[in-house]
Design a protein around this motif. Structure first.
Motif, short mmCIF file in Angstrom:
data_model
loop_
_atom_site.label_atom_id
_atom_site.label_comp_id
_atom_site.label_asym_id
_atom_site.label_seq_id
_atom_site.Cartn_x
_atom_site.Cartn_y
_atom_site.Cartn_z
N LEU A 117 0.82 -1.21 0.00
CA LEU A 117 0.00 0.00 0.00
C LEU A 117 0.86 1.26 0.00
CD1 LEU A 117 -2.80 -1.08 2.51
CD2 LEU A 117 -3.08 -0.63 0.06
N THR A 121 0.74 3.83 -3.23
CA THR A 121 0.44 5.25 -3.02
C THR A 121 1.54 6.11 -3.62
OG1 THR A 121 -0.73 4.74 -0.96
CG2 THR A 121 -0.02 7.02 -1.29
N ALA A 334 -4.32 3.24 2.51
CA ALA A 334 -3.08 2.93 3.21
C ALA A 334 -3.10 3.42 4.66
CB ALA A 334 -1.89 3.53 2.47
N VAL A 369 1.99 7.69 6.02
CA VAL A 369 1.98 7.12 4.68
C VAL A 369 2.58 8.09 3.66
CG1 VAL A 369 0.51 6.30 2.80
CG2 VAL A 369 0.02 5.62 5.15
#
Length: 512
Positions: A117, A121, A334, A369
């Motif tokens: 993830l 991203t 995410a 993230v």
């Protein structure tokens, strides 16, 4: 102590799984479908990784490879739909693995999923930055003259920051944006197809689109079918991924056992059909195949050949906007996985990443993230001929990490057989062959996508260059080694799998 009689059906099911309702449950079934559809994004993957298929297989890798690989991915989606229907939690993939295979299975699955993830991203945001730069270059010669990988990277960081701010503001805003994104993708893709059908003066033949083979990889033609062509399938496998978002957002979805299950397989099916049509429009619009190859296989070369400047810029604008919607959705998914995994204490600094803001959004996880995404894409500052080879390595990491994390619970469900208790959406007896097909396909593509994309990426080759290296195996295999060391040295002593966040008495009441 929470009162089980005052809970909605969704909250009751979540409580049965051991969690209290912390996130705001205001996503409809359509919104749940929309986030997976937005992350798959045919306006992103079909554009940014087109060159991978063009150089490794040519039109055949696209016209035939896309629908064939899509069928296998849909089978994977069906198996996951059954799992999310039974276990609708934000932890999704790793929670399923821990439930069916124990803490160690959950630990490995969670980290593979999180790595995938984070990579997806980053790769989507970087692809978006590339197309924003291309769009501006189309309308401004001075901007085009100033191209550099450094400038693209700065745009990439800015887009990540904007996506993070939007995510932090409100979870409900994300649901609205993803609903808008669906219609943007549908209308935008249709408009691009019409442009490529009506505007160019001439089009390629059916023979070119469905039989033309290309090998620009550097490998010998004798390796076309068993090495070169499969490397081109990264286009399909990368584009149609991230559909586990429907699972990660299940704690925010109404009637999640049905809505999240349908969100997974429908997002795959509709994207597969739409993506194939738009890719065929690219191939038919090719004016000079040698020119496309000379341009590195980039889809933008096709647009510049076939379209006047105004229409060219319009296509790039539609695609860039769709890719930004995709970036925002990826960051949402995410961050929810980070929140859920941290909630169970699996990530260093878990207390910080599992904290929920006053808007009931895991804001710290969103920032986490975004920052990690910026860091792992730093190698894209280097490239060959202005092309960031590292981008394809990041996409490989995304595919391998995500699909390996899918394979573990799919295999565990198959191993459970009839002992598995399905939810309202089930495969019935078809799980017996579907789960096996899914696991085998994932194993095969994971092997291919850690291979060097070109002989120049093989140490010892006369043309070897570090800029050509596919660092996906370094990240994925290295991570697995580190996880194994961490598990046996420490994690097995404290990671016990999903923790209950609701009163134990409530859980016991449902178990009775």
């Amino acid at each position: 102590m929470a009162d089980p009689t005052n809970l909605s059906d969704d909250e009751r099911r979540l409580a049965e799984l051991g969690y209290k309702q912390e996130l705001s449950r205001n996503w409809s079934g359509f919104s749940n479908f929309a986030i997976s559809f937005s992350i798959i994004s045919i306006l992103a993957g079909c554009f940014t990784t087109f060159g991978q298929a063009w150089n490794n297989g040519g039109p055949v890798a696209i016209s035939w490879g896309w629908p064939i690989i899509s069928i296998f991915i849909l089978i994977i989606g069906f198996t996951m739909s059954e799992l999310v229907s039974a276990y609708p939690t934000s932890g999704g993939i790793y929670w399923w693995a821990a439930k069916m295979g124990g803490a160690r299975a959950g630990f490995y699955t969670g980290w593979l999923n999180l790595i995938g993830l984070l990579a997806v991203t980053a790769s989507v945001a970087y692809g978006c930055a590339t197309f924003v730069d291309l769009m501006l270059s189309t309308f401004s010669e001075s901007w085009a003259d100033g191209y550099s990988l450094g400038r693209v990277y700065l745009i990439f960081v800015a887009l990540l920051a904007i996506a993070a701010v939007l995510n932090i503001f409100s979870g409900h805003l994300m649901a609205i944006l993803n609903n808008i994104s669906v219609w943007w993708h549908v209308a935008g893709a249709a408009f691009i197809i019409l442009i490529l059908v009506l505007v160019p003066d001439q089009h390629q033949s059916l023979d070119f689109v469905f039989t033309e083979r290309l090998n620009n990889s550097g490998y010998a033609d004798a390796k076309y079918w068993f090495l070169v062509l499969p490397l081109g399938f990264l286009l399909t496998q990368y584009t149609i991924t991230g559909f586990d978002a429907s699972a990660h957002l299940s704690e925010e979805t109404e009637a999640a056992s049905e809505g999240a299950a349908k969100g997974i397989w429908r997002s795959i099916a509709y994207s597969a059909i739409g993506g194939w049509i738009i890719l065929l429009s690219f191939l038919f619009a090719v004016q000079d195949a040698d020119g496309v190859t000379a341009g590195g296989g980039a889809v933008d070369v096709i647009f510049s050949q076939a379209l006047p400047q105004g229409w060219h810029g319009t296509v790039l604008l539609i695609s860039a906007a769709g890719q930004f919607f995709c970036t925002v959705a990826c960051l949402t998914s995410a961050s929810r996985m980070t929140f859920a995994f941290s909630r169970d204490g699996a990530i260093p600094g878990s207390r910080l990443w599992s904290k929920v803001s006053s808007s009931k959004v895991p804001a710290n996880a969103v920032v986490f993230v975004a920052v990690i995404g910026a860091l792992i894409t730093l190698p894209a500052l280097k490239g060959v001929g202005g092309i960031p080879v590292a981008f394809y390595a990041v996409t490989s990491v995304a595919v391998i990490g995500l699909y390996l994390s899918f394979a573990i619970p799919i295999w565990l469900r198959w191993r459970m057989g009839d002992d598995f208790e399905p939810g309202s959406w089930t495969l019935g007896r078809k799980y017996r062959w579907m789960n096996l097909v899914a696991v085998i396909e994932i194993a095969i593509i994971s092997i291919y996508f850690i291979m060097p994309f070109t002989p120049a990426a093989i140490p010892g080759h006369e043309d070897f260059s570090w800029e050509n290296v596919n660092y996906a195996p370094i990240l994925t295999i290295g991570t697995l080694i580190l996880l194994t060391i961490w598990w046996y040295a420490s994690a097995r002593n404290w990671f016990t799998g999903p923790k209950h966040t609701i009163d134990e008495a409530v859980v016991e009441a449902f178990d009775d």
